[in-house]
Enzyme design. Sequence first.
Site, PDB file in Angstrom:
ATOM      1  N   TYR A  39       0.861  -1.188   0.000  1.00 23.68           N
ATOM      2  CA  TYR A  39       0.000   0.000   0.000  1.00 23.68           C
ATOM      3  C   TYR A  39       0.895   1.235   0.000  1.00 23.68           C
ATOM      4  CZ  TYR A  39      -4.423   2.438   0.650  1.00 23.68           C
ATOM      5  OH  TYR A  39      -5.513   3.239   0.471  1.00 23.68           O
ATOM      6  N   LYS A  94     -20.516 -20.381  -9.805  1.00 17.83           N
ATOM      7  CA  LYS A  94     -19.787 -20.195 -11.066  1.00 17.83           C
ATOM      8  C   LYS A  94     -18.362 -19.738 -10.782  1.00 17.83           C
ATOM      9  CE  LYS A  94     -20.369 -20.420 -15.550  1.00 17.83           C
ATOM     10  NZ  LYS A  94     -21.271 -19.583 -16.328  1.00 17.83           N
ATOM     11  N   GLU A 136     -24.299 -14.026 -17.035  1.00 18.27           N
ATOM     12  CA  GLU A 136     -24.941 -15.256 -16.557  1.00 18.27           C
ATOM     13  C   GLU A 136     -26.405 -15.000 -16.203  1.00 18.27           C
ATOM     14  OE1 GLU A 136     -24.386 -19.409 -15.582  1.00 18.27           O
ATOM     15  OE2 GLU A 136     -23.070 -17.943 -16.515  1.00 18.27           O
ATOM     16  N   ASP A 162     -24.804 -18.806 -20.798  1.00 17.19           N
ATOM     17  CA  ASP A 162     -26.050 -19.535 -21.041  1.00 17.19           C
ATOM     18  C   ASP A 162     -26.275 -19.731 -22.538  1.00 17.19           C
ATOM     19  OD1 ASP A 162     -26.903 -19.530 -18.225  1.00 17.19           O
ATOM     20  OD2 ASP A 162     -27.075 -17.382 -18.527  1.00 17.19           O
ATOM     21  N   ALA A 198     -30.306 -19.545 -25.232  1.00 17.84           N
ATOM     22  CA  ALA A 198     -29.494 -20.733 -25.485  1.00 17.84           C
ATOM     23  C   ALA A 198     -29.865 -21.381 -26.809  1.00 17.84           C
ATOM     24  CB  ALA A 198     -29.648 -21.729 -24.340  1.00 17.84           C
ATOM     25  N   ASN A 318     -21.879 -27.131 -19.060  1.00 23.12           N
ATOM     26  CA  ASN A 318     -21.123 -25.948 -19.469  1.00 23.12           C
ATOM     27  C   ASN A 318     -19.750 -25.852 -18.821  1.00 23.12           C
ATOM     28  OD1 ASN A 318     -23.384 -25.330 -20.927  1.00 23.12           O
ATOM     29  ND2 ASN A 318     -23.573 -23.235 -20.197  1.00 23.12           N
TER      30      ASN A 318
END
Length: 428
Positions: A39, A94, A136, A162, A198, A318
């Site tokens: 930092y 996900k 998504e 999707d 889709a 997927n």
Amino acid sequence: MQNNLEADALKYHQYPQPGKTTVLPTKPYTTQQDLSLAYSPGVAYPCLEIEKNPSDAYRYTNRGNLVGVVSNGTAVLGLGNIGALAGKPVMEGKALLFKIFAGIDAFDIEINEEDPDKMVEIVKALEPTFGGINLEDIKAPQSFKIETRLKEECEIPIMHDDQHGTAIISGAGLINAVEIQGKKLEDIKLVVNGAGAAAISCTRLYIRLGVRRENVVMCDSKGVIRADRTDINEQKREFATTRDIHTLEEAIVGADVFVGLSVADVLTPAMMLTMADRPIIFALANPNPEINYELAMSTRDDIIMATGRSDYPNQVNNVLGFPYIFRGALDVQSTAINEEMKIAATYAIAKLAKEVVPEEVKNIYPKENLVFGRGYILPKAFDPRMLYTVAPAVAKAAMDSGVARSPITDWEKYREFLAAVMSRVKQA
């Protein structure tokens, strides 16, 4: 069983701490010198370098390994429009899959906004944070507009999973299923039941793979999408037919392939019996497919059947695509996920299913016969070869199509990089 699953799922998400992901430091932080580098005042130096050369963000920050999983919760799994907050467990999941399968860090971003133009502006404003955006569970047709605009206006990979994830995985399965059944893509008659995001994306990809547009019939909840219908949007009109058919039952007569991206139990055994010899059934509605697996298999003995479920062979999952597609895109600092990259992923996945499966993978699936054929047209989710097959194919396609800002020059070194990434994930 369902009650047990519900209880187990709720316990899994709550303990030992709520949620499925966390943030961990990657640099030392135990001394004053560490903090002065992390930092103030040391952090100013990478900031100034990035100000002079924005691409240095990939050198000095986590941007090159960070994906945003973005949703407004309007089309969540089989749950529908449950809202951004209720969809958060899915987006966290996900993010977990990105990490465990491809070593990619992902933040889930849930946005309380259904207006597509406002969604675009919000997501576009997040671009400095991420190396890529995974859209998504956004309902159609808004999802088309959101993705199209973001791809036009952003310089990082954008993909609505999707749409394209399902298209890529099912496309790979279709390539192999057609080969096994002794047919050709350019000759098959294809019926698609469902006309959402889709279904549209899948059909577009199938046509790019070789299916003839004139051999496609698409149905929605009102029947066949015909050119004389006045209630269809521009995406549906792309696949409107002039043939004198009005129902799914009429459309499926003589069809070689049925692809369902709709609702449970719309395909009957009687319909299946009117299909061509050696048909292919992709019943991808989740959790309950367009026809029950056991019922379909008992109706005809010459079919190839795939579903979206993990408890049956040939799962169109997927997770076979998105982690590796983004991995390859990130690793060459791609400005997009374009059609060439999607096609490359599709063929890479299809090819892998034809190769001999290692014993380590067979041991994970002891009850399945993992030999290329009617019961095995797609690789399994826990096959580690996916990373080393799909990611390089996508990266190379990005380079060949001119969207890679940092091309790979040493492919063996890249494979070593991938192995090191996954080693760190397993040790975490």
